[in-house]
Design a protein around this motif. Structure first.
Motif, PDB file in Angstrom:
ATOM      1  N   HIS A 175       0.872  -1.171   0.000  1.00 27.67           N
ATOM      2  CA  HIS A 175       0.000   0.000   0.000  1.00 27.67           C
ATOM      3  C   HIS A 175       0.911   1.223   0.000  1.00 27.67           C
ATOM      4  O   HIS A 175       1.932   1.231   0.697  1.00 27.67           O
ATOM      5  N   ALA A 176       0.540   2.285  -0.730  1.00 29.63           N
ATOM      6  CA  ALA A 176       1.363   3.501  -0.729  1.00 29.63           C
ATOM      7  C   ALA A 176       0.509   4.737  -0.960  1.00 29.63           C
ATOM      8  O   ALA A 176      -0.511   4.694  -1.648  1.00 29.63           O
ATOM      9  N   LEU A 177       0.956   5.834  -0.373  1.00 28.17           N
ATOM     10  CA  LEU A 177       0.457   7.176  -0.669  1.00 28.17           C
ATOM     11  C   LEU A 177       1.638   7.897  -1.288  1.00 28.17           C
ATOM     12  O   LEU A 177       2.755   7.839  -0.754  1.00 28.17           O
ATOM     13  N   TYR A 178       1.438   8.574  -2.412  1.00 28.96           N
ATOM     14  CA  TYR A 178       2.586   9.102  -3.144  1.00 28.96           C
ATOM     15  C   TYR A 178       2.287  10.437  -3.815  1.00 28.96           C
ATOM     16  O   TYR A 178       1.131  10.791  -4.055  1.00 28.96           O
ATOM     17  N   VAL A 179       3.356  11.145  -4.142  1.00 26.48           N
ATOM     18  CA  VAL A 179       3.333  12.315  -5.026  1.00 26.48           C
ATOM     19  C   VAL A 179       4.511  12.154  -5.980  1.00 26.48           C
ATOM     20  O   VAL A 179       5.574  11.653  -5.598  1.00 26.48           O
ATOM     21  N   MET A 180       4.302  12.538  -7.239  1.00 29.61           N
ATOM     22  CA  MET A 180       5.362  12.450  -8.236  1.00 29.61           C
ATOM     23  C   MET A 180       5.112  13.537  -9.268  1.00 29.61           C
ATOM     24  O   MET A 180       3.968  13.917  -9.526  1.00 29.61           O
ATOM     25  N   ALA A 181       6.179  14.041  -9.844  1.00 26.91           N
ATOM     26  CA  ALA A 181       6.072  14.978 -10.968  1.00 26.91           C
ATOM     27  C   ALA A 181       7.066  14.513 -12.032  1.00 26.91           C
ATOM     28  O   ALA A 181       8.162  14.044 -11.714  1.00 26.91           O
TER      29      ALA A 181
ATOM     30  N   GLY B  83      -1.578  10.232  -5.218  1.00 21.28           N
ATOM     31  CA  GLY B  83      -2.597   9.209  -5.090  1.00 21.28           C
ATOM     32  C   GLY B  83      -2.251   8.101  -4.117  1.00 21.28           C
ATOM     33  O   GLY B  83      -1.313   8.196  -3.321  1.00 21.28           O
ATOM     34  N   TYR B  84      -3.028   7.049  -4.234  1.00 23.07           N
ATOM     35  CA  TYR B  84      -2.903   5.844  -3.426  1.00 23.07           C
ATOM     36  C   TYR B  84      -2.675   4.673  -4.367  1.00 23.07           C
ATOM     37  O   TYR B  84      -3.320   4.590  -5.422  1.00 23.07           O
ATOM     38  N   GLY B  85      -1.772   3.777  -4.001  1.00 22.82           N
ATOM     39  CA  GLY B  85      -1.526   2.590  -4.790  1.00 22.82           C
ATOM     40  C   GLY B  85      -1.665   1.336  -3.946  1.00 22.82           C
ATOM     41  O   GLY B  85      -1.334   1.341  -2.754  1.00 22.82           O
ATOM     42  N   PHE B  86      -2.157   0.276  -4.545  1.00 20.80           N
ATOM     43  CA  PHE B  86      -2.275  -1.030  -3.887  1.00 20.80           C
ATOM     44  C   PHE B  86      -1.826  -2.103  -4.854  1.00 20.80           C
ATOM     45  O   PHE B  86      -2.153  -2.050  -6.045  1.00 20.80           O
ATOM     46  N   GLN B  87      -1.072  -3.065  -4.344  1.00 23.62           N
ATOM     47  CA  GLN B  87      -0.718  -4.235  -5.143  1.00 23.62           C
ATOM     48  C   GLN B  87      -0.800  -5.493  -4.299  1.00 23.62           C
ATOM     49  O   GLN B  87      -0.287  -5.542  -3.174  1.00 23.62           O
ATOM     50  N   LYS B  88      -1.450  -6.497  -4.859  1.00 23.70           N
ATOM     51  CA  LYS B  88      -1.405  -7.846  -4.319  1.00 23.70           C
ATOM     52  C   LYS B  88      -0.022  -8.371  -4.668  1.00 23.70           C
ATOM     53  O   LYS B  88       0.412  -8.271  -5.816  1.00 23.70           O
TER      54      LYS B  88
ATOM     55  N   THR C 110      -3.930   2.008  -8.968  1.00 22.92           N
ATOM     56  CA  THR C 110      -3.702   3.301  -8.349  1.00 22.92           C
ATOM     57  C   THR C 110      -4.932   4.166  -8.581  1.00 22.92           C
ATOM     58  O   THR C 110      -5.601   4.052  -9.615  1.00 22.92           O
ATOM     59  N   VAL C 111      -5.220   5.001  -7.605  1.00 25.43           N
ATOM     60  CA  VAL C 111      -6.314   5.967  -7.674  1.00 25.43           C
ATOM     61  C   VAL C 111      -5.721   7.298  -7.247  1.00 25.43           C
ATOM     62  O   VAL C 111      -5.057   7.373  -6.207  1.00 25.43           O
ATOM     63  N   GLY C 112      -5.917   8.333  -8.056  1.00 23.30           N
ATOM     64  CA  GLY C 112      -5.340   9.614  -7.691  1.00 23.30           C
ATOM     65  C   GLY C 112      -5.848  10.759  -8.540  1.00 23.30           C
ATOM     66  O   GLY C 112      -6.854  10.641  -9.241  1.00 23.30           O
ATOM     67  N   ILE C 113      -5.096  11.844  -8.488  1.00 26.81           N
ATOM     68  CA  ILE C 113      -5.399  13.066  -9.236  1.00 26.81           C
ATOM     69  C   ILE C 113      -4.123  13.510  -9.947  1.00 26.81           C
ATOM     70  O   ILE C 113      -3.041  13.505  -9.352  1.00 26.81           O
ATOM     71  N   THR C 114      -4.252  13.883 -11.214  1.00 22.45           N
ATOM     72  CA  THR C 114      -3.120  14.438 -11.953  1.00 22.45           C
ATOM     73  C   THR C 114      -3.542  15.784 -12.539  1.00 22.45           C
ATOM     74  O   THR C 114      -4.733  16.106 -12.609  1.00 22.45           O
ATOM     75  N   LEU C 115      -2.556  16.568 -12.945  1.00 20.30           N
ATOM     76  CA  LEU C 115      -2.773  17.870 -13.569  1.00 20.30           C
ATOM     77  C   LEU C 115      -1.939  17.908 -14.838  1.00 20.30           C
ATOM     78  O   LEU C 115      -0.749  17.590 -14.799  1.00 20.30           O
ATOM     79  N   ARG C 116      -2.550  18.320 -15.958  1.00 17.32           N
ATOM     80  CA  ARG C 116      -1.839  18.362 -17.232  1.00 17.32           C
ATOM     81  C   ARG C 116      -1.972  19.733 -17.874  1.00 17.32           C
ATOM     82  O   ARG C 116      -3.052  20.331 -17.859  1.00 17.32           O
ATOM     83  N   GLN C 117      -0.900  20.189 -18.508  1.00 17.06           N
ATOM     84  CA  GLN C 117      -0.882  21.485 -19.172  1.00 17.06           C
ATOM     85  C   GLN C 117      -1.920  21.536 -20.290  1.00 17.06           C
ATOM     86  O   GLN C 117      -2.637  22.516 -20.433  1.00 17.06           O
TER      87      GLN C 117
END
Length: 173
Positions: free
Chosen positions: A80-86, A99-104, A119-126
């Motif tokens: 399980h993870a909570l993350y930010v990336m650019a 977002g949040y990620g899950f892997q079996k 993964t479930v999250g939010i992204t922003l695009r130009q």
């Protein structure tokens, strides 16, 4: 006497959490984790079956960027993870995601892991005027000790989406 026994019997039964309570509990446990990961984007592949050669030549497939996350393995050994990336998107514009990620997780050998999840999250695009865009996507990984190669595939149609995005995931502790 029967009322007291019934109350006592009910109190001894395990409480089953509803779905929303389980989600909150999982997010809270992940947020409270002291385990950190570093994410390093390494490759973006545009599916050649959905783009012309000219369009492929215009795309950036080297998504320079960086991210950080908090992770944990649960009692079943799942990640399980909570993350930010650019990173640089296909048009060399900055694209942040959180977002949040899950892997079996399967462990065919002691230090080797295979993972499948989402993964479930939010992204922003130009190109979308940096308006929040929801993300729900599959996750796949191959890991050895503290290093994993993780990918997602963004589905789409002719001339959009259909992108395999890959990054390295390094456990910091």
């Amino acid at each position: 006497m029967m009322l007291i026994m019934s109350s006592t019997a009910l109190a001894e039964e395990p409480v089953k959490l509803g779905m929303w309570s389980r989600v909150q509990d999982s997010l809270s446990q992940t947020w409270e984790s002291q385990n950190y990961e570093l994410y390093i984007p390494v490759y973006t592949w545009h599916n050649r079956n959905y783009y012309s050669d000219e369009k492929i030549n215009e795309f950036n497939e080297n998504p320079w960027g960086l991210g950080i996350g908090k992770y944990r393995f649960d009692e079943d050994g799942d990640w399980h993870a909570l993350y930010v990336m650019a990173f640089q998107d296909s048009h060399k514009e900055a694209e942040p995601i959180a977002g949040y990620g899950f892997q079996k997780v399967w462990r065919p050998a002691e230090d080797f892991r295979l993972g499948v999840g989402y993964t479930v999250g939010i992204t922003l695009r130009q190109d979308m005027h940096y308006l929040p865009i929801p993300v729900i996507a599959p996750l796949f990984s191959v890991a050895y000790k503290k290093l994993a190669v993780q990918s997602t595939y963004i589905p789409g149609g002719e001339g959009h989406g259909n992108i395999l995005f890959t990054w390295l995931r390094l456990q910091m502790n």
